[in-house]
Design a protein around this motif. Sequence first.
Motif, PDB file in Angstrom:
ATOM      1  N   GLU A  17       0.630  -1.090  -0.062  1.00  0.00           N
ATOM      2  CA  GLU A  17      -0.037  -0.022   0.110  1.00  0.00           C
ATOM      3  C   GLU A  17       0.881   1.426  -0.027  1.00  0.00           C
ATOM      4  O   GLU A  17       0.371   2.324   0.264  1.00  0.00           O
ATOM      5  N   ALA A  18       2.100   1.239  -0.080  1.00  0.00           N
ATOM      6  CA  ALA A  18       3.179   2.349  -0.237  1.00  0.00           C
ATOM      7  C   ALA A  18       2.542   3.122  -1.187  1.00  0.00           C
ATOM      8  O   ALA A  18       2.184   2.930  -2.597  1.00  0.00           O
ATOM      9  N   SER A  19       2.480   4.412  -1.080  1.00  0.00           N
ATOM     10  CA  SER A  19       1.659   5.246  -1.890  1.00  0.00           C
ATOM     11  C   SER A  19       2.548   6.466  -2.663  1.00  0.00           C
ATOM     12  O   SER A  19       2.328   7.404  -3.085  1.00  0.00           O
ATOM     13  N   ALA A  20       3.992   6.042  -2.642  1.00  0.00           N
ATOM     14  CA  ALA A  20       4.781   7.071  -3.262  1.00  0.00           C
ATOM     15  C   ALA A  20       6.111   6.186  -3.892  1.00  0.00           C
ATOM     16  O   ALA A  20       6.409   5.081  -3.191  1.00  0.00           O
ATOM     17  N   LEU A  21       6.932   6.678  -4.609  1.00  0.00           N
ATOM     18  CA  LEU A  21       8.072   6.229  -4.860  1.00  0.00           C
ATOM     19  C   LEU A  21       9.222   6.048  -3.898  1.00  0.00           C
ATOM     20  O   LEU A  21       9.186   6.893  -3.162  1.00  0.00           O
ATOM     21  N   PRO A  22       9.980   5.314  -3.955  1.00  0.00           N
ATOM     22  CA  PRO A  22      11.158   5.130  -3.070  1.00  0.00           C
ATOM     23  C   PRO A  22      11.983   6.452  -2.942  1.00  0.00           C
ATOM     24  O   PRO A  22      12.212   7.008  -4.084  1.00  0.00           O
ATOM     25  N   ALA A  23      12.318   7.017  -1.674  1.00  0.00           N
ATOM     26  CA  ALA A  23      13.065   8.230  -1.873  1.00  0.00           C
ATOM     27  C   ALA A  23      14.455   8.417  -2.747  1.00  0.00           C
ATOM     28  O   ALA A  23      14.757   9.299  -3.109  1.00  0.00           O
ATOM     29  N   ASP A  24      15.138   7.280  -2.747  1.00  0.00           N
ATOM     30  CA  ASP A  24      16.268   7.164  -3.557  1.00  0.00           C
ATOM     31  C   ASP A  24      15.656   7.594  -4.956  1.00  0.00           C
ATOM     32  O   ASP A  24      16.523   8.310  -5.879  1.00  0.00           O
ATOM     33  N   LEU A  25      14.814   6.779  -5.692  1.00  0.00           N
ATOM     34  CA  LEU A  25      14.219   6.914  -6.884  1.00  0.00           C
ATOM     35  C   LEU A  25      13.742   8.277  -7.134  1.00  0.00           C
ATOM     36  O   LEU A  25      14.119   9.000  -8.221  1.00  0.00           O
ATOM     37  N   THR A  26      13.250   9.027  -6.171  1.00  0.00           N
ATOM     38  CA  THR A  26      12.518  10.344  -6.329  1.00  0.00           C
ATOM     39  C   THR A  26      13.875  11.478  -6.158  1.00  0.00           C
ATOM     40  O   THR A  26      13.675  12.212  -7.195  1.00  0.00           O
ATOM     41  N   ALA A 255       1.649  11.317 -16.053  1.00  0.00           N
ATOM     42  CA  ALA A 255       0.686  10.696 -14.729  1.00  0.00           C
ATOM     43  C   ALA A 255      -0.365  10.089 -15.240  1.00  0.00           C
ATOM     44  O   ALA A 255      -0.648   8.818 -14.685  1.00  0.00           O
ATOM     45  N   TYR A 256      -1.223  10.572 -16.294  1.00  0.00           N
ATOM     46  CA  TYR A 256      -2.444   9.832 -16.605  1.00  0.00           C
ATOM     47  C   TYR A 256      -2.103   8.515 -17.208  1.00  0.00           C
ATOM     48  O   TYR A 256      -2.965   7.554 -16.898  1.00  0.00           O
ATOM     49  N   ALA A 257      -1.087   8.320 -17.944  1.00  0.00           N
ATOM     50  CA  ALA A 257      -0.405   7.156 -18.589  1.00  0.00           C
ATOM     51  C   ALA A 257      -0.489   6.105 -17.407  1.00  0.00           C
ATOM     52  O   ALA A 257      -0.694   4.913 -17.533  1.00  0.00           O
ATOM     53  N   TRP A 258       0.295   6.429 -16.279  1.00  0.00           N
ATOM     54  CA  TRP A 258       0.434   5.605 -15.171  1.00  0.00           C
ATOM     55  C   TRP A 258      -0.765   5.391 -14.546  1.00  0.00           C
ATOM     56  O   TRP A 258      -0.998   4.098 -14.027  1.00  0.00           O
ATOM     57  N   VAL A 259      -1.493   6.145 -14.353  1.00  0.00           N
ATOM     58  CA  VAL A 259      -3.178   5.848 -13.799  1.00  0.00           C
ATOM     59  C   VAL A 259      -3.799   4.657 -15.016  1.00  0.00           C
ATOM     60  O   VAL A 259      -4.275   3.804 -14.274  1.00  0.00           O
ATOM     61  N   LEU A 282       0.182   8.485  -8.368  1.00  0.00           N
ATOM     62  CA  LEU A 282      -0.091   9.424  -7.153  1.00  0.00           C
ATOM     63  C   LEU A 282       1.185  10.477  -6.972  1.00  0.00           C
ATOM     64  O   LEU A 282       1.256  11.412  -6.670  1.00  0.00           O
ATOM     65  N   HIS A 283       2.526   9.796  -7.033  1.00  0.00           N
ATOM     66  CA  HIS A 283       3.883  10.457  -6.779  1.00  0.00           C
ATOM     67  C   HIS A 283       3.694  11.530  -7.782  1.00  0.00           C
ATOM     68  O   HIS A 283       4.211  12.765  -7.594  1.00  0.00           O
TER      69      HIS A 283
END
Length: 390
Positions: A17-26, A255-259, A282-283
């Motif tokens: 349920e993690a709702s963001a990319l890993p911090a290193d990837l960001t 973003a919409y493509a990832w949705v 979401l990220h």
Amino acid sequence: MSTRNLESKASIGLTPEASALPADLTRALDWLRSHLSEPVELSALAAVSGVPARTLERHFRMFLGTTPLGWTRSMRLARARQALQHAGPEDTVTDVALTNGFGQFGRFAAEYRRAFGELPSTTMRRAKNPSMDVGDLDEAMRLTFDALPLAFAVAPEQCNAALEKLDGPQELEPSYGLPKAVAAWCWGQRASHRFSSTPDRDRALSLRLADESCRLAPNDALALTLSSGALVLARRLEEADRRLERALALDPGLAYAWVRRGWMSAYLGDSETAIRELSTALHLMPFEPLRHLSFIGMGCAHFAAGRYDRAIRWVTSGVGASPGSFWAQRVAVAAAAMTGSRSEARRMARQLMRKDPDLTAAEARQAWPFTPMFMSRLGDGLEIAGVPRS
């Protein structure tokens, strides 16, 4: 750029349920976006991200379906195309290539042609000698993007309002593909979510516009994504998947493509990948008009995985943010029934039936292109909650 068959999140300590990319990837993406024209060394990028190069590469493949260099190349090509499409009288292909980090012009031309189906010189020549009236295109673009938030709402009133707004740009500039793609998505919504009493006509119109938009705008990532969504609603999943893969190859940061990528995985029964891809969306855009679609998609993925409490929370939050998307509440109602909370499920069903009084479990079982198991459980749950069988 398929993200199927990727490593599980458990291997890197991430919960589904993690709702963001890993911090290193960001950190890596933030650095790359501001240094796209510079050479990229994996070791230097790993130092920026704060993790070993092997870990960073794994995260790129897991969450973005590509490598650091592959992502950088795609973004450079996308930005180069934007520059070529808006080239001024003094601009040259060489200038654009150098500005976007391409030092070998022959390789740039070859990669550009593979990505967009034409040479960069062709794109620039068309920009400098447009066949269409620039004023008409400008106004058509304004009207199209004015309608886009209404199309993203996936709600009956907003859907119809979007279609009314889209008549203008389609009449003003018939060769502009994006408004046709947006309209295709809206007509598909009307057919699939019971927004009208003419689903067969609406579906046929949706498919015609989706094909026209693809023919007119084969290199517009947003148009491809919207037309892909229209194809999904008509259950042409393989063709939709191909268009979506091309859209993400053209613009990995859309973003919409990832949705849509996340919803596609959910339809195919790959819940964990769906959650991962919707987390990426979401990220990239953690606010409306795309947030509620990501939330509802998350809920569907949890429902498919049998995590009914989580499905209820995600779907309820999504519908709360966009009440017109009440069609998604079917999933929350069925999930509540599956947890054994029959009284709560019946209460939720009564609320839903006030908004959708003609809903039946039999119709719900046929409405969406999820797996047969998903749709069977959905229908069973709705019946338990008191929705009429037929």
